[in-house]
Design a protein around this motif. Structure first.
Motif, PDB file in Angstrom:
ATOM      1  N   ARG A 268       0.827  -1.218   0.000  1.00  0.00           N
ATOM      2  CA  ARG A 268       0.000   0.000   0.000  1.00  0.00           C
ATOM      3  C   ARG A 268       0.859   1.265   0.000  1.00  0.00           C
ATOM      4  O   ARG A 268       0.542   2.254  -0.679  1.00  0.00           O
ATOM      5  N   THR A 272       0.799   4.124  -2.794  1.00  0.00           N
ATOM      6  CA  THR A 272       0.501   5.495  -2.352  1.00  0.00           C
ATOM      7  C   THR A 272       1.604   6.448  -2.803  1.00  0.00           C
ATOM      8  O   THR A 272       1.330   7.554  -3.310  1.00  0.00           O
ATOM      9  N   TYR A 276      -1.338   6.580  -6.279  1.00  0.00           N
ATOM     10  CA  TYR A 276      -2.585   5.866  -6.559  1.00  0.00           C
ATOM     11  C   TYR A 276      -3.222   5.281  -5.287  1.00  0.00           C
ATOM     12  O   TYR A 276      -3.785   4.190  -5.313  1.00  0.00           O
ATOM     13  N   LYS A 277      -3.133   6.026  -4.201  1.00  0.00           N
ATOM     14  CA  LYS A 277      -3.671   5.566  -2.918  1.00  0.00           C
ATOM     15  C   LYS A 277      -5.143   5.197  -3.020  1.00  0.00           C
ATOM     16  O   LYS A 277      -5.565   4.123  -2.592  1.00  0.00           O
ATOM     17  N   LYS A 278      -5.961   6.102  -3.577  1.00  0.00           N
ATOM     18  CA  LYS A 278      -7.408   5.877  -3.642  1.00  0.00           C
ATOM     19  C   LYS A 278      -7.783   4.788  -4.642  1.00  0.00           C
ATOM     20  O   LYS A 278      -8.870   4.216  -4.566  1.00  0.00           O
ATOM     21  N   GLU A 279      -6.892   4.495  -5.550  1.00  0.00           N
ATOM     22  CA  GLU A 279      -7.194   3.500  -6.584  1.00  0.00           C
ATOM     23  C   GLU A 279      -6.840   2.077  -6.149  1.00  0.00           C
ATOM     24  O   GLU A 279      -7.036   1.139  -6.909  1.00  0.00           O
ATOM     25  N   PHE A 281      -8.186  -0.034  -3.312  1.00  0.00           N
ATOM     26  CA  PHE A 281      -9.229   0.104  -2.298  1.00  0.00           C
ATOM     27  C   PHE A 281      -9.635  -1.208  -1.629  1.00  0.00           C
ATOM     28  O   PHE A 281     -10.643  -1.268  -0.932  1.00  0.00           O
ATOM     29  N   GLU A 321     -11.234   4.039 -12.770  1.00  0.00           N
ATOM     30  CA  GLU A 321     -12.618   3.957 -13.253  1.00  0.00           C
ATOM     31  C   GLU A 321     -12.753   4.569 -14.648  1.00  0.00           C
ATOM     32  O   GLU A 321     -12.264   5.663 -14.916  1.00  0.00           O
TER      33      GLU A 321
END
Length: 342
Positions: A268, A272, A276-279, A281, A321
């Motif tokens: 992670r 991060t 691309y932390k939010k990607e 999930f 997305e």
């Protein structure tokens, strides 16, 4: 754990006695094992269940279990509250003076460290799974052009089953391009064309034990489901290399004494750092055994200390997305000084 316990989950019962079915209750009372089931399964149960007395029920199974508990004068009984519905538990505990001790997931916790025999079976399952990926890649290379995700899904299921010799760990995930940005994508009508990104997440069951693997590849009139990939865009290649390195770092972090969360953090933190932390999930991994999702959980909060014999997936991913997604997954077993990829 109390010496008395009750189970109904099929995989938990199989672990105890080597047989399970869809209408059963397993009881361990004062060192003795009992399997309650109906006449549809009784013959096979008597042949396959080891160290267990099979009781062919003549009335509703919960009532039979209650009568057996009363017969033995059981005073306390461990149960998994996830194993019984509210209605079943009410029926089981009616008219009986027993101290029911709730211990969530006690069977999965019991199965967290695999025996050498289990590890050998899991290795064989992984070998069959890997062969299935190679066979599917060959099929797609020869026949895949213009097939839809739904058609690819159908053929993947057939290939994975090896003419009925194996079961499926779960329904395969076959996803192209933007559908691969959904971690658990459903197959669509999108058709495979040259240059497409293709994600396959699949596993087989061998002697009830699961394999689990994910590869993300580029289809250019043929496909190889290995970790060596070259995609049609710079962004796809960049994301793929980030995920590949994140998995590599997580696998390197695995060894006895390490917290499960530190394995998750290894993947992670790198993702991060790359922006691309939010990607990313979902958790980095999950235990694999008779169930496709067992313990330990490899996530950012897990306090589980890794021990030799634990088996789990390592599967970081990045999901953009509307564009595409990349996930790479292998199952590892913790060894004396690190881990081995199955």
């Amino acid at each position: 754990m109390s010496k008395n316990y009750i189970l109904q989950d099929e995989n938990s019962v199989y672990f105890e006695c080597g047989y399970s079915c869809d209408n059963e209750i397993f009881l361990h009372i004062r060192g003795r094992n009992f399997l309650l089931t109906d006449s549809r399964y009784a013959i096979e149960a008597r042949n396959l269940a080891h160290d267990t007395e099979v009781i062919e029920i003549k009335q509703p199974i919960i009532k039979e279990a209650r009568l057996l508990l009363r017969k033995f004068g059981v005073k306390s009984l461990v149960f998994d509250p996830h194993d019984f519905s509210y209605t079943q538990f009410e029926e089981l505990s009616k008219f009986i003076h027993i101290n029911f001790i709730p211990r969530p997931f006690f069977s999965k916790k019991k199965r967290m460290i695999k025996s050498q025999k289990e590890i050998e079976i899991l290795k064989q399952a992984a070998i069959f799974g890997a062969k299935s990926f190679d066979q599917f890649a060959k099929f797609v290379s020869e026949n895949g052009l213009s097939l839809s995700e739904k058609e690819l899904f159908f053929h993947a299921c057939n290939i994975l089953k090896h003419d009925g010799e194996l079961g499926l760990s779960f329904e395969p995930i076959i996803a192209l391009n933007q559908n691969a940005a959904k971690a658990h994508a459903l197959p669509s009508s999108d058709r495979l064309k040259s240059g497409d990104l293709l994600l396959l997440d699949a596993g087989v069951k061998f002697k009830r034990y699961c394999s689990d693997r994910t590869r993300t590849a580029c289809f250019t009139d043929s496909v190889e489901l290995s970790k060596r990939q070259s995609f049609k865009t710079q962004k796809q290649n960049e994301i793929y290399q980030i995920v590949k390195e994140a998995q590599n770092l997580a696998i390197k972090a695995v060894k006895p004494g390490v917290l499960a969360r530190d394995v998750d953090n290894a993947a992670r933190e790198f993702i991060t750092k790359c922006g691309y932390k939010k990607e990313f999930f979902h958790s980095t991994g999950h235990g694999v055994g008779i169930d496709i999702h067992e313990f330990p959980n490899i996530n950012s909060k897990s306090e589980v200390v890794l021990k030799e014999g634990m088996v789990f997936s390592v599967e970081p991913g990045i999901y953009l997305e509307g564009e595409f997604g990349v996930r790479i997954e292998d199952v590892v077993v913790v060894t004396a000084d690190g881990c081995e990829i199955l």
